[in-house]
Design an enzyme around this catalytic site. Structure first.
Site, PDB file in Angstrom:
ATOM      1  CG  ASP A   5      62.927  -4.285  37.273  1.00 18.91           C
ATOM      2  OD1 ASP A   5      63.486  -3.179  37.257  1.00 18.91           O
ATOM      3  OD2 ASP A   5      63.372  -5.286  36.690  1.00 18.91           O
TER       4      ASP A   5
ATOM      5  CD  GLU B   1      70.174  -7.435  34.233  1.00 19.50           C
ATOM      6  OE1 GLU B   1      70.508  -7.749  33.075  1.00 19.50           O
ATOM      7  OE2 GLU B   1      69.075  -6.938  34.510  1.00 19.50           O
TER       8      GLU B   1
ATOM      9  CG  HIS C 202      65.740 -12.003  26.666  1.00 16.91           C
ATOM     10  ND1 HIS C 202      65.282 -10.724  26.726  1.00 16.91           N
ATOM     11  CD2 HIS C 202      66.136 -12.318  27.928  1.00 16.91           C
ATOM     12  CE1 HIS C 202      65.402 -10.270  27.951  1.00 16.91           C
ATOM     13  NE2 HIS C 202      65.921 -11.212  28.713  1.00 16.91           N
TER      14      HIS C 202
ATOM     15  CG  HIS D 100      67.732  -5.234  38.602  1.00 16.81           C
ATOM     16  ND1 HIS D 100      68.309  -6.198  37.825  1.00 16.81           N
ATOM     17  CD2 HIS D 100      66.503  -5.027  38.076  1.00 16.81           C
ATOM     18  CE1 HIS D 100      67.466  -6.566  36.867  1.00 16.81           C
ATOM     19  NE2 HIS D 100      66.370  -5.853  37.004  1.00 16.81           N
TER      20      HIS D 100
ATOM     21  CG  ASP E  28      62.382  -2.562  33.694  1.00 13.59           C
ATOM     22  OD1 ASP E  28      63.345  -2.468  34.462  1.00 13.59           O
ATOM     23  OD2 ASP E  28      61.948  -3.662  33.279  1.00 13.59           O
TER      24      ASP E  28
ATOM     25  CD  GLU F 202      67.350  -3.649  35.104  1.00 18.53           C
ATOM     26  OE1 GLU F 202      67.779  -4.516  34.322  1.00 18.53           O
ATOM     27  OE2 GLU F 202      66.147  -3.497  35.363  1.00 18.53           O
TER      28      GLU F 202
HETATM   29  C1  XLS Z   1      64.741  -8.162  34.391  1.00 18.91           C
HETATM   30  C2  XLS Z   1      66.035  -8.001  33.787  1.00 18.91           C
HETATM   31  C3  XLS Z   1      66.133  -8.497  32.357  1.00 18.91           C
HETATM   32  C4  XLS Z   1      67.562  -8.677  31.956  1.00 18.91           C
HETATM   33  C5  XLS Z   1      67.736  -9.516  30.738  1.00 18.91           C
HETATM   34  O1  XLS Z   1      64.419  -7.582  35.403  1.00 18.91           O
HETATM   35  O2  XLS Z   1      66.419  -6.659  33.870  1.00 18.91           O
HETATM   36  O3  XLS Z   1      65.485  -7.616  31.507  1.00 18.91           O
HETATM   37  O4  XLS Z   1      68.211  -7.470  31.749  1.00 18.91           O
HETATM   38  O5  XLS Z   1      67.260 -10.797  30.930  1.00 18.91           O
HETATM   39 NI    NI Z   2      68.133  -5.811  32.940  1.00 23.41          NI
HETATM   40 NI    NI Z   3      65.208  -5.502  35.329  1.00 18.96          NI
END
Ligand code: XLS
Ligand code: NI
Ligand code: NI
Length: 479
Positions: free
Chosen positions: A350, A275, A144, A314, A352, A311
């Site tokens: 999320d 996304e 970003h 997500h 991650d 993702e």
């Molecule tokens: C957040 C998103 C973010 C995007 C990029 O949940 O996954 O990380 O991939 O802005």
């Molecule tokens: Ni992402």
């Molecule tokens: Ni994410």
């Protein structure tokens, strides 16, 4: 290497840097690129001194700092592994992740940080990032705008900060095959974006977001980025009572149309990516999932202009599985990139995490292989260390493990394809549509009257088994 106490380290680093600056350049030959930036940020030499270039050692290796399944140049299903995978490091998680959560302060104290968000540290961090990628053998990264450079007091000042760090990144990329998989604008952290960016109720915020995206597209292109991404950070709502959903969606479409126009003006050749995510931070995000996002693109005449970045975490938040959303994107010609991560079955947000489930990775790779690969997209590790993982080497271990898991998935897909029985099971299941009336139905040539006549003639249909357990058995045998 366990790091305790940032201040001590910063002090040691400062002393060391003075000594080293006066003597010789300590950068190693194979890491030249990581050293090009010089020492103007007060850090000379390596950032990950105990760690050398990660090599493929095969499945029997016990060395955590080696690849067991990912062998970049090995050919599988007609392509080198590295060309199937196109791995990317997510700058924000790996270099800006602090380990903080809503209940706790940051837990990481990386030696190159000094607790500030200054331009000097931004540059130093960028050099650490390049050393990391060089050592890992990954040649793509995602960022970003605000991860890599600090905000200034005005947009002009902020852009100048960004330019300074981008110039360094460009220099560090030279002579390497490293480039961004995608860049994006961070339109969710700053309080100005509290109502959203393109869907904010305030036109000045909409304009600010546009200016930010314009600049982020420019720097992505300048760095040779292969795609540009939009994740709708706060593009959604908290309550329908105070929200004009139709206007917000119209605004989002205008915003994205303007991005398409600007891409053309720039001559940017990469894909624009959307996304999907169903919620978090807003209660309801507009790009809920692949299907919702596809419908949005079609409604506004944007479907030829965007692909999707799916993702995994997500997808599961939206009540699907990751393979479900991958297949939804793929069959609609929209599979452009994967944010490779996973959630936790017991936690509803999320999280991650790096994907380590081999069965899941095999299903993910099945979609990718059916898609003929992801290029110009790839696998971006939108994944972070757990709060409790605080060693520098954990950054390497996490990526190696994520890469090996997906590599293993690819190897399993090759086994499944070679074996052929799963494909055959599915083919057989639909074979009644292969000939005669079935084929005519698929060609859109049969009316209800004809089908009524056929049914009278055929009588009660024979309905065979779906063979799910057999399919699962075949799948398991490839793992
Ligand atoms: C957040 C998103 C973010 C995007 C990029 O949940 O996954 O990380 O991939 O802005
Ligand atoms: Ni992402
Ligand atoms: Ni994410």
């Amino acid at each position: 290497m366990k790091i305790k106490g940032t201040s001590v380290l910063v002090f040691v680093a400062l002393v060391l840097s003075t000594v080293i600056a006066e003597s010789t350049q300590t950068c190693r030959a194979n890491l030249e690129a990581a050293c090009n930036g010089g020492s103007s940020d007060g850090w000379d030499g390596e950032f990950f001194p105990g760690i050398s270039k990660i090599k493929y050692e095969g499945p029997t290796s016990k060395n955590p700092l080696s690849y067991k399944w990912y062998n970049a140049d090995e050919e599988i299903l007609g392509k080198k592994m590295k060309d199937w995978m196109r791995f990317s490091v997510a700058f924000w998680h790996t270099f800006r992740g602090t380990g903080a959560d809503p209940f706790g302060a940051p837990t990481k104290s990386w030696p190159w940080e000094d607790g500030t968000n200054s331009l000097t540290i931004a540059k130093r961090r960028m050099r650490a990032h390049f050393e990391f990628m060089n050592k890992l053998g990954v040649d793509r990264w995602c960022f970003h705008d605000r991860d890599i450079a600090p905000d200034g007091k005005t947009l002009k000042e902020t852009n100048a900060n960004l330019d300074a760090v981008v110039a360094l990144a460009k220099e560090l990329q030279e002579g390497t095959s490293i480039k961004p998989l995608w860049g994006t604008a961070q339109l969710f952290l700053h309080p100005r974006y509290m109502h959203g960016a393109a869907t904010s109720s305030e036109v000045a915020v909409y304009a600010y977001a546009a200016a930010q995206v314009k600049k982020a597209m420019e720097v992505t292109q300048y760095l040779g980025g292969e795609n540009y991404l939009f994740w709708g950070g706060r593009e959604g709502y908290q309550s329908l009572l105070n929200t004009d959903m139709q206007r917000e969606l119209d605004h989002m479409a205008s915003f994205l149309q303007a991005a398409v126009d600007y891409k053309k003006k720039l001559g940017f050749k990469g894909n624009l990516l959307l996304e999907p995510k169903p919620q978090e931070p807003t209660k309801h995000q507009y790009d809920w999932d692949a299907a919702t996002t596809f419908a949005f693109l079609q409604k506004y005449g944007l479907s030829g202009e965007f692909k999707l970045n799916i993702e995994c975490n997500h997808a599961t938040l939206s009540g699907h599985s990751c393979p479900h959303d991958l297949e939804t994107a793929r069959i609609n010609g929209l599979l452009g990139n994967i944010d490779a991560n996973t959630g936790d079955p017991q936690i509803g947000w999320d999280t991650d995490q790096f994907l380590t489930d081999i069965a899941e990775a095999t299903l993910v790779m099945l979609s990718v292989v059916r898609n003929g690969g992801l290029a110009p997209g790839g696998f971006n590790f939108d994944a972070k260390l757990r709060r409790e993982s605080t060693d520098v080497e954990d950054l390497f271990i996490a990526h190696i493990s994520g890469m090996d898991t997906l590599a293993r998935g690819l190897r399993n897909v090759a086994k499944l394809i070679e074996d052929g029985s799963l494909t055959e099971l599915v083919r057989k299941r639909y074979q009644s549509f292969d000939t005669e009336i079935g084929a005519l139905i698929e060609a859109g040539k049969v009316d209800f009257e004809t089908l009524e006549k056929k049914t009278m003639e055929w009588g009660e249909p024979y309905v065979p088994s779906a063979k799910q357990e057999l399919a699962e058995m075949i799948f398991q045998s490839a793992l």
